[in-house]
Design a protein around this motif. Structure first.
Motif, short mmCIF file in Angstrom:
data_model
loop_
_atom_site.label_atom_id
_atom_site.label_comp_id
_atom_site.label_asym_id
_atom_site.label_seq_id
_atom_site.Cartn_x
_atom_site.Cartn_y
_atom_site.Cartn_z
N GLN A 16 -66.99 45.39 69.82
CA GLN A 16 -67.82 46.73 69.48
C GLN A 16 -69.47 46.20 69.83
O GLN A 16 -69.97 46.98 70.35
CB GLN A 16 -68.18 46.72 67.94
CG GLN A 16 -66.87 47.45 67.40
CD GLN A 16 -66.79 47.66 65.96
OE1 GLN A 16 -67.93 47.54 65.16
NE2 GLN A 16 -65.54 48.33 65.58
N VAL A 17 -69.79 44.75 69.72
CA VAL A 17 -71.28 44.44 70.06
C VAL A 17 -71.14 44.37 71.47
O VAL A 17 -72.21 44.87 72.11
CB VAL A 17 -71.22 42.72 69.56
CG1 VAL A 17 -72.48 42.20 70.34
CG2 VAL A 17 -71.25 42.62 68.12
N LEU A 18 -70.06 44.20 72.31
CA LEU A 18 -70.21 44.24 73.82
C LEU A 18 -70.53 45.68 74.26
O LEU A 18 -71.18 46.22 74.89
CB LEU A 18 -69.03 43.64 74.33
CG LEU A 18 -68.75 42.02 74.07
CD1 LEU A 18 -67.42 41.53 74.79
CD2 LEU A 18 -69.83 41.31 74.78
N ILE A 19 -69.71 46.59 73.41
CA ILE A 19 -69.60 47.85 74.10
C ILE A 19 -71.14 48.42 73.71
O ILE A 19 -71.99 49.41 74.50
CB ILE A 19 -68.66 48.62 73.12
CG1 ILE A 19 -67.37 48.45 73.83
CG2 ILE A 19 -68.87 50.32 73.23
CD1 ILE A 19 -66.29 49.06 72.85
N LEU A 20 -71.60 48.35 72.56
CA LEU A 20 -72.87 48.74 72.09
C LEU A 20 -74.08 48.16 72.84
O LEU A 20 -75.04 48.97 73.28
CB LEU A 20 -73.30 48.27 70.68
CG LEU A 20 -72.46 49.11 69.55
CD1 LEU A 20 -72.69 48.52 68.26
CD2 LEU A 20 -72.65 50.61 69.52
N LYS A 21 -73.95 46.93 73.43
CA LYS A 21 -74.84 46.54 74.34
C LYS A 21 -74.86 47.29 75.80
O LYS A 21 -75.86 47.15 76.42
CB LYS A 21 -74.59 44.92 74.76
CG LYS A 21 -75.17 44.19 73.37
CD LYS A 21 -74.93 42.58 73.82
CE LYS A 21 -75.42 42.09 72.75
NZ LYS A 21 -75.37 40.48 73.01
N CYS A 22 -73.94 47.91 76.17
CA CYS A 22 -73.67 48.84 77.38
C CYS A 22 -74.83 50.02 77.31
O CYS A 22 -75.06 50.36 78.33
CB CYS A 22 -72.50 49.06 77.58
SG CYS A 22 -71.21 47.81 78.02
N TYR A 23 -74.87 50.55 75.94
CA TYR A 23 -75.69 51.61 76.04
C TYR A 23 -77.29 51.23 76.00
O TYR A 23 -77.64 50.33 75.32
CB TYR A 23 -75.59 52.20 74.80
CG TYR A 23 -74.23 52.90 74.57
CD1 TYR A 23 -73.89 54.23 74.80
CD2 TYR A 23 -73.21 52.19 74.14
CE1 TYR A 23 -72.59 54.75 74.63
CE2 TYR A 23 -71.96 52.59 74.12
CZ TYR A 23 -71.49 54.04 74.42
OH TYR A 23 -70.39 54.54 74.33
N PRO A 24 -78.06 51.94 76.96
CA PRO A 24 -79.46 51.65 77.05
C PRO A 24 -80.07 51.86 75.71
O PRO A 24 -79.69 52.82 75.18
CB PRO A 24 -79.87 52.67 78.09
CG PRO A 24 -78.64 53.02 78.71
CD PRO A 24 -77.71 53.06 77.96
N ARG A 25 -81.14 51.05 75.53
CA ARG A 25 -81.56 51.20 74.10
C ARG A 25 -82.49 52.59 74.09
O ARG A 25 -82.36 53.24 72.79
CB ARG A 25 -82.50 50.09 73.70
CG ARG A 25 -82.88 49.80 72.27
CD ARG A 25 -83.53 48.59 71.87
NE ARG A 25 -82.43 47.53 71.82
CZ ARG A 25 -82.61 46.28 71.74
NH1 ARG A 25 -83.52 45.71 71.90
NH2 ARG A 25 -81.71 45.66 71.45
N SER A 41 -75.20 44.58 83.59
CA SER A 41 -74.66 43.13 83.26
C SER A 41 -73.83 43.16 81.94
O SER A 41 -72.96 42.40 82.06
CB SER A 41 -75.76 42.03 83.16
OG SER A 41 -76.76 42.53 82.17
N GLU A 42 -74.04 43.99 81.21
CA GLU A 42 -73.14 44.03 79.78
C GLU A 42 -71.87 44.83 80.15
O GLU A 42 -70.86 44.33 79.43
CB GLU A 42 -73.87 44.84 78.63
CG GLU A 42 -75.58 44.39 78.52
CD GLU A 42 -75.43 42.93 77.84
OE1 GLU A 42 -74.41 42.60 77.33
OE2 GLU A 42 -76.46 42.44 77.84
N LEU A 43 -72.00 45.46 80.89
CA LEU A 43 -70.78 46.53 81.39
C LEU A 43 -69.71 45.35 82.20
O LEU A 43 -68.64 45.22 81.73
CB LEU A 43 -71.13 47.68 82.25
CG LEU A 43 -69.65 48.33 82.74
CD1 LEU A 43 -68.81 48.88 81.65
CD2 LEU A 43 -70.04 49.64 83.67
N SER A 44 -70.33 44.75 83.00
CA SER A 44 -69.52 43.49 83.55
C SER A 44 -68.89 42.62 82.80
O SER A 44 -67.78 42.16 82.93
CB SER A 44 -70.29 42.83 84.53
OG SER A 44 -69.71 41.91 85.35
N TYR A 45 -69.63 42.25 81.76
CA TYR A 45 -69.02 41.14 80.73
C TYR A 45 -67.95 41.88 79.94
O TYR A 45 -67.16 41.26 79.46
CB TYR A 45 -70.15 40.65 79.81
CG TYR A 45 -69.51 39.67 79.13
CD1 TYR A 45 -68.80 38.47 79.44
CD2 TYR A 45 -69.79 39.63 77.57
CE1 TYR A 45 -68.37 37.70 78.41
CE2 TYR A 45 -69.23 38.73 76.80
CZ TYR A 45 -68.70 37.58 77.18
OH TYR A 45 -68.13 36.59 76.59
#
Length: 166
Positions: A16-25, A41-45
């Motif tokens: 969930q943390v990784l997914i949420l980091k994919c969204y622009p703030r 970079s977040e999507l890549s990870y």
């Protein structure tokens, strides 16, 4: 403020943390609909994480399905666009694992198509095209329920395309 966000993130599962980091703030509000893209970079990870832990694909799909429901209801086109791009990237990164999370993809597409938002439906086309391209005919033939969901998505697209313009 940052401490509260960090505390919430610490209590969330990693996917969930990784997914949420994919969204622009912050997303700019403009009169013209612009395509919002996930943080690269977040999507890549996230893609690496999900592709190396097949069991996480189901959890990622379930979380994206739940998030899409809220975003569609709230009319957050930018968030829906990011979700669709995440799903498209997952499909292309893990095509042989598509049956593990295909149910969630069909659910996300169904929610978007039922929203009647032209922007959301238009944004969903590349994801649907990738989804169709990576279908395994054997998986389709083996699961009647899956065939019905897939056919429903096709019918919804056809119905949307055939609506009379106002």
């Amino acid at each position: 403020m940052q401490a509260a966000r960090a505390a919430r993130q610490a209590c969330r599962p990693k996917h969930q943390v990784l997914i949420l980091k994919c969204y622009p703030r912050f997303q700019k509000k403009s009169a013209l609909p612009e395509e919002v893209k996930p943080n690269a970079s977040e999507l890549s990870y996230l893609l690496y994480y999900a592709s190396t832990r097949r069991s996480k694909l189901v959890k990622v799909g379930a979380f994206l399905e739940k998030r899409t429901g809220k975003d569609v209801y709230s009319g957050r086109v930018g968030n829906v666009q990011v979700t669709l791009q995440i799903l498209k990237a997952l499909i292309e990164k893990c095509p042989r694992d598509l049956p593990l999370f295909a149910t969630y993809i069909t659910s996300v597409l169904r929610q978007i198509l039922r929203s009647s938002s032209i922007d959301m439906v238009e944004s969903s086309i590349p994801t649907f095209a990738s989804f169709c391209e990576h279908q395994d005919p054997a998986a389709l033939a083996a699961d009647q329920e899956y065939i019905q969901r897939y056919e429903e998505i096709v019918r919804l697209y056809a119905a949307f395309a055939s609506k009379d313009s106002v």
